[in-house]
Write an enzyme that holds these catalytic residues in place. Structure first.
Site, mmCIF file in Angstrom:
data_model
loop_
_atom_site.group_PDB
_atom_site.id
_atom_site.type_symbol
_atom_site.label_atom_id
_atom_site.label_comp_id
_atom_site.label_asym_id
_atom_site.label_seq_id
_atom_site.Cartn_x
_atom_site.Cartn_y
_atom_site.Cartn_z
ATOM 1 C CD GLN A 168 -2.821 -1.209 2.395
ATOM 2 O OE1 GLN A 168 -2.608 -0.465 3.354
ATOM 3 N NE2 GLN A 168 -3.786 -2.108 2.399
ATOM 4 C CG ASP A 315 -4.078 -9.492 3.208
ATOM 5 O OD1 ASP A 315 -3.799 -8.796 4.200
ATOM 6 O OD2 ASP A 315 -4.304 -9.009 2.086
#
Length: 432
Positions: A168, A315
């Site tokens: 990100q 994740d």
């Protein structure tokens, strides 16, 4: 609050596809908006997080049309964004807000960004800091939301060393660099997901990747006209683990993304003795690797999870916690402190829930030690985290009594058809 109950089932079987990839869907919408031309996106993920990205893009001037699993985005180019008439609310969409920070940092208008209770707890300074080094004027609330981004004339180029393994942060810098006149360079020793780099090539950006260095030139994007978004490997991972820990089970997951930077979970499962076959097929003329995954029931064995696989499985690590609880022996998960900065403190959340399932677990600052053993049904908390909620519901595959998980509404952020998808292969998940 949407409490779900997951009952014990005998076996899981079938051939299935999972919804479109969330990470790729976010990036496809944004780059389509910033490009010149019209882009058709097929198989995008229709979820709360992606809906926020679409909504914010529309507030900034993009024309986006939705029909079934097809999205049509009319690009407005790098110069076409307009000042939003309201505060931009990103809900729970952490990826979306961080990518948009890179775009909005370059604009000649002011914007205000906020999110829900969970997103307001997540760190934003790590994204703001490199953008400020490019000349952006960003004000945070003690490093958290809400954020105000002031108007500027032009961003500067940047040579940046990425010290946090975050796609990100990297992607935010790459998007901001499109609005500069020269070359921006990012160096990193970490392998993080590279969907942004791959898609920037699709949109004819001047990007070059050599070893651990990414170089990108500012300038206009050109639409590739069509993008197929593969099934989400993170969503597929729930089906994979459910099959591995259930008896006499076999499933095939078709048309799923197989990006090498996302394969950490599968590699970890294989080290734990999982029977998984991966086949790259790539019939959609995509720069992303796409194919099928065949999974069979397996007797999982405990391991020390290798440090080099943590980032590419970040994740899916809640699933690794549950896999460890179902494995023979004691598994050690370390070097995963980044888990504490997700939608919840996922280390604490999974340790708490595994303890409630009668699993012996020791918490560390950057992970946990988990001893596999019999799982007993219990009522668990999602901690307002979609991945924790879905992972805990899978515990019923190894429990004689039901597993109940409170506050599962958050599943809609990433996998709104989770219940229906899991039930279609043989699970029994219902409203409680």
């Amino acid at each position: 609050m949407n409490t779900l109950i997951s009952n014990k089932v005998n076996s899981l079987n079938g051939e299935i596809e999972v919804p479109g990839d969330k990470s790729i869907s976010h990036r496809a919408v944004l780059l389509s908006m910033l490009s010149e031309g019209q882009t058709i996106l097929e198989n995008y993920l229709s979820s709360e997080d992606i809906n926020r990205t679409i909504e914010v893009s529309r507030y900034l001037g993009a024309d986006i049309y939705l029909k079934n699993e097809i999205m049509e985005v009319h690009g407005i180019g790098l110069e076409g964004l307009v000042k939003p008439k309201r505060i931009l609310d990103f809900g729970n969409a952490g990826t979306s807000i961080r990518l948009f920070m890179g775009i909005l940092a370059a604009q000649n208008f002011e914007s205000a960004l906020t999110g829900d209770k969970s997103l307001k707890k997540r760190p934003m300074e790590r994204v703001a800091e490199p953008l400020r080094a490019m000349g952006a004027i960003i004000e945070t609330n003690e490093g958290k939301l809400p954020i105000t981004i002031k108007a500027i004339n032009k961003l500067n180029n940047l040579s940046y060393k990425l010290d946090i393994p975050s796609a990100q942060i990297k992607s935010s810098i790459l998007l901001a660099s499109l609005f500069t006149d020269g070359k921006t360079v990012i160096k990193t020793n970490f392998k993080t997901r590279d969907h942004t780099e791959i898609m920037l090539k699709d949109f004819s950006a001047g990007i070059e990747i050599k070893n651990n260095t990414i170089s990108i030139d500012g300038g206009n994007l050109t639409s590739p006209e069509y993008i197929y978004i593969p099934g989400d490997l993170s969503s597929a991972s729930f089906l994979i683990l459910a099959t591995l820990i259930s008896k006499e089970s076999k499933i095939k997951i078709k048309n799923v993304g197989l990006n090498p930077t996302r394969m950490g979970f599968i590699e970890i499962m294989k080290l734990m003795n999982a029977d998984i076959e991966v086949n790259v097929e790539n019939k959609f003329n995509s720069k992303e690797k796409i194919g099928s995954i065949l999974v069979r029931s397996s007797n999982l064995k405990a391991i020390d999870v290798p440090k080099n696989l943590i980032t590419s499985a970040i994740d899916e690590l809640p699933l690794v916690f549950l896999a460890a609880a179902c494995a023979e022996g004691t598994t050690l998960i370390k070097n995963a402190k980044e888990l504490r900065f997700k939608e919840s403190d996922r280390i604490k959340a999974m340790v708490t829930n595994l303890s409630s399932l009668s699993i012996e677990v020791k918490e560390y600052d950057d992970g946990a030690r988990i001893k596999g053993g019999p799982i007993k049904g219990a009522t668990l908390e999602s901690f307002d985290d979609h991945r924790v909620a879905m992972t805990c519901l899978l515990a019923s595959c190894r429990s004689e009594s039901p597993v109940i998980v409170r506050n599962c509404f958050n599943i809609n952020t990433s996998f709104p058809t989770f219940k229906e998808t899991m039930n279609s292969i043989g699970m029994d998940i219902n409203e409680y």
